[in-house]
Design a protein around this motif. Structure first.
Motif, PDB file in Angstrom:
ATOM      1  N   LYS A   1       1.538  47.078  20.128  1.00  0.00           N
ATOM      2  CA  LYS A   1       2.990  46.547  21.097  1.00  0.00           C
ATOM      3  C   LYS A   1       1.834  46.207  22.364  1.00  0.00           C
ATOM      4  O   LYS A   1       3.207  45.044  23.092  1.00  0.00           O
ATOM      5  CB  LYS A   1       3.614  47.311  21.152  1.00  0.00           C
ATOM      6  CG  LYS A   1       4.492  48.421  19.942  1.00  0.00           C
ATOM      7  CD  LYS A   1       5.452  49.375  20.448  1.00  0.00           C
ATOM      8  CE  LYS A   1       6.873  49.175  18.789  1.00  0.00           C
ATOM      9  NZ  LYS A   1       7.433  50.773  19.642  1.00  0.00           N
TER      10      LYS A   1
ATOM     11  N   CYS B   1      14.982  39.504  26.065  1.00  0.00           N
ATOM     12  CA  CYS B   1      15.641  40.074  24.791  1.00  0.00           C
ATOM     13  C   CYS B   1      14.878  39.254  23.887  1.00  0.00           C
ATOM     14  O   CYS B   1      14.969  38.295  23.799  1.00  0.00           O
ATOM     15  CB  CYS B   1      16.828  40.623  25.415  1.00  0.00           C
ATOM     16  SG  CYS B   1      17.730  41.330  23.257  1.00  0.00           S
TER      17      CYS B   1
ATOM     18  N   LEU C   1      15.666  41.457  30.563  1.00  0.00           N
ATOM     19  CA  LEU C   1      15.900  43.010  30.085  1.00  0.00           C
ATOM     20  C   LEU C   1      16.066  43.397  31.491  1.00  0.00           C
ATOM     21  O   LEU C   1      15.379  42.634  32.459  1.00  0.00           O
ATOM     22  CB  LEU C   1      14.540  43.648  29.354  1.00  0.00           C
ATOM     23  CG  LEU C   1      14.068  42.966  27.835  1.00  0.00           C
ATOM     24  CD1 LEU C   1      13.050  43.001  27.701  1.00  0.00           C
ATOM     25  CD2 LEU C   1      15.504  44.055  27.543  1.00  0.00           C
TER      26      LEU C   1
ATOM     27  N   ARG D   1      13.830  49.498  32.388  1.00  0.00           N
ATOM     28  CA  ARG D   1      14.163  49.260  30.923  1.00  0.00           C
ATOM     29  C   ARG D   1      12.677  49.263  31.433  1.00  0.00           C
ATOM     30  O   ARG D   1      11.765  50.148  30.804  1.00  0.00           O
ATOM     31  CB  ARG D   1      14.856  48.453  30.205  1.00  0.00           C
ATOM     32  CG  ARG D   1      14.492  48.927  28.943  1.00  0.00           C
ATOM     33  CD  ARG D   1      15.205  48.573  28.340  1.00  0.00           C
ATOM     34  NE  ARG D   1      15.415  48.189  26.919  1.00  0.00           N
ATOM     35  CZ  ARG D   1      14.988  49.201  25.902  1.00  0.00           C
ATOM     36  NH1 ARG D   1      14.808  51.021  26.077  1.00  0.00           N
ATOM     37  NH2 ARG D   1      14.671  48.873  24.670  1.00  0.00           N
TER      38      ARG D   1
ATOM     39  N   ARG E   1       9.473  51.529  29.625  1.00  0.00           N
ATOM     40  CA  ARG E   1       9.371  51.589  28.462  1.00  0.00           C
ATOM     41  C   ARG E   1       8.514  49.531  29.149  1.00  0.00           C
ATOM     42  O   ARG E   1       9.091  48.493  28.400  1.00  0.00           O
ATOM     43  CB  ARG E   1       9.409  51.165  27.523  1.00  0.00           C
ATOM     44  CG  ARG E   1       9.586  50.915  25.935  1.00  0.00           C
ATOM     45  CD  ARG E   1      10.169  51.892  24.667  1.00  0.00           C
ATOM     46  NE  ARG E   1       9.159  51.754  23.987  1.00  0.00           N
ATOM     47  CZ  ARG E   1       8.376  51.942  23.559  1.00  0.00           C
ATOM     48  NH1 ARG E   1       7.787  52.957  24.205  1.00  0.00           N
ATOM     49  NH2 ARG E   1       7.881  52.063  21.899  1.00  0.00           N
TER      50      ARG E   1
ATOM     51  N   ALA F   1       8.925  47.205  25.647  1.00  0.00           N
ATOM     52  CA  ALA F   1      10.215  47.230  25.331  1.00  0.00           C
ATOM     53  C   ALA F   1      10.654  45.632  25.145  1.00  0.00           C
ATOM     54  O   ALA F   1      10.149  44.933  25.453  1.00  0.00           O
ATOM     55  CB  ALA F   1      11.334  47.485  26.085  1.00  0.00           C
ATOM     56  N   THR F   2      11.260  45.437  23.897  1.00  0.00           N
ATOM     57  CA  THR F   2      11.168  44.140  23.227  1.00  0.00           C
ATOM     58  C   THR F   2      12.577  43.291  23.539  1.00  0.00           C
ATOM     59  O   THR F   2      12.781  42.610  23.268  1.00  0.00           O
ATOM     60  CB  THR F   2      10.872  43.478  21.715  1.00  0.00           C
ATOM     61  OG1 THR F   2      10.967  44.904  21.288  1.00  0.00           O
ATOM     62  CG2 THR F   2       9.155  43.982  22.433  1.00  0.00           C
TER      63      THR F   2
ATOM     64  N   LYS G   1      19.240  47.082  21.512  1.00  0.00           N
ATOM     65  CA  LYS G   1      17.970  48.381  20.760  1.00  0.00           C
ATOM     66  C   LYS G   1      19.345  49.165  20.154  1.00  0.00           C
ATOM     67  O   LYS G   1      19.465  49.960  19.150  1.00  0.00           O
ATOM     68  CB  LYS G   1      17.517  48.842  21.724  1.00  0.00           C
ATOM     69  CG  LYS G   1      16.162  50.280  21.145  1.00  0.00           C
ATOM     70  CD  LYS G   1      15.472  49.721  20.496  1.00  0.00           C
ATOM     71  CE  LYS G   1      14.519  51.122  20.509  1.00  0.00           C
ATOM     72  NZ  LYS G   1      13.706  49.879  19.043  1.00  0.00           N
TER      73      LYS G   1
END
Length: 119
Positions: A67, A83, A90, A94, A98, A101-102, A108
């Motif tokens: 990741k 996103c 994003l 966030r 993280r 994060a995707t 999510k």
């Protein structure tokens, strides 16, 4: 996203990547040392459980490493912080919590909702 923010995230991701690689190398060094064949059943069970837990943690680290590499690639291509589903930016908070994060929070939550319905 500002160039300074991107640079900060890149440095954070590179730091996390280095930490994981160091832990992996340490684990390899430790796993070369064989567990003694001596001891009672409890000692052997504890040793096996410890090794199993270590292996599971390494698997999680490997997944996180993938990741991180993906996030670093997105920084290079200019799509970091978007996103993957709705293509909205994003929230910086966030990404601070993280950096890999995707998905945005809404996407999510939708994904988790669908997963719980099919689980």
């Amino acid at each position: 996203m500002k160039a300074t923010e991107l640079q900060n995230f890149k440095e954070l991701l590179l730091k996390q990547r280095a930490e994981i690689l160091n832990k992996t190398e340490s684990f390899r060094s430790e796993s070369i040392i064989e567990t003694p064949a001596e001891g009672d059943e409890v000692d052997l069970a504890v040793s096996e459980l410890s090794l199993s837990l270590s292996l599971r943690l390494r698997e999680r680290d490997t997944h996180l490493l993938q990741k991180i590499d993906r996030a670093l690639g997105k920084i290079e291509e200019g799509s970091f912080g978007l996103c993957e589903q709705c293509e909205e930016p994003l929230q910086v908070n966030r990404l601070i919590a993280r950096p890999v994060a995707t998905l945005c929070i809404a996407c999510k939550e939708e994904q988790e909702s669908q997963e719980s319905r099919f689980a």
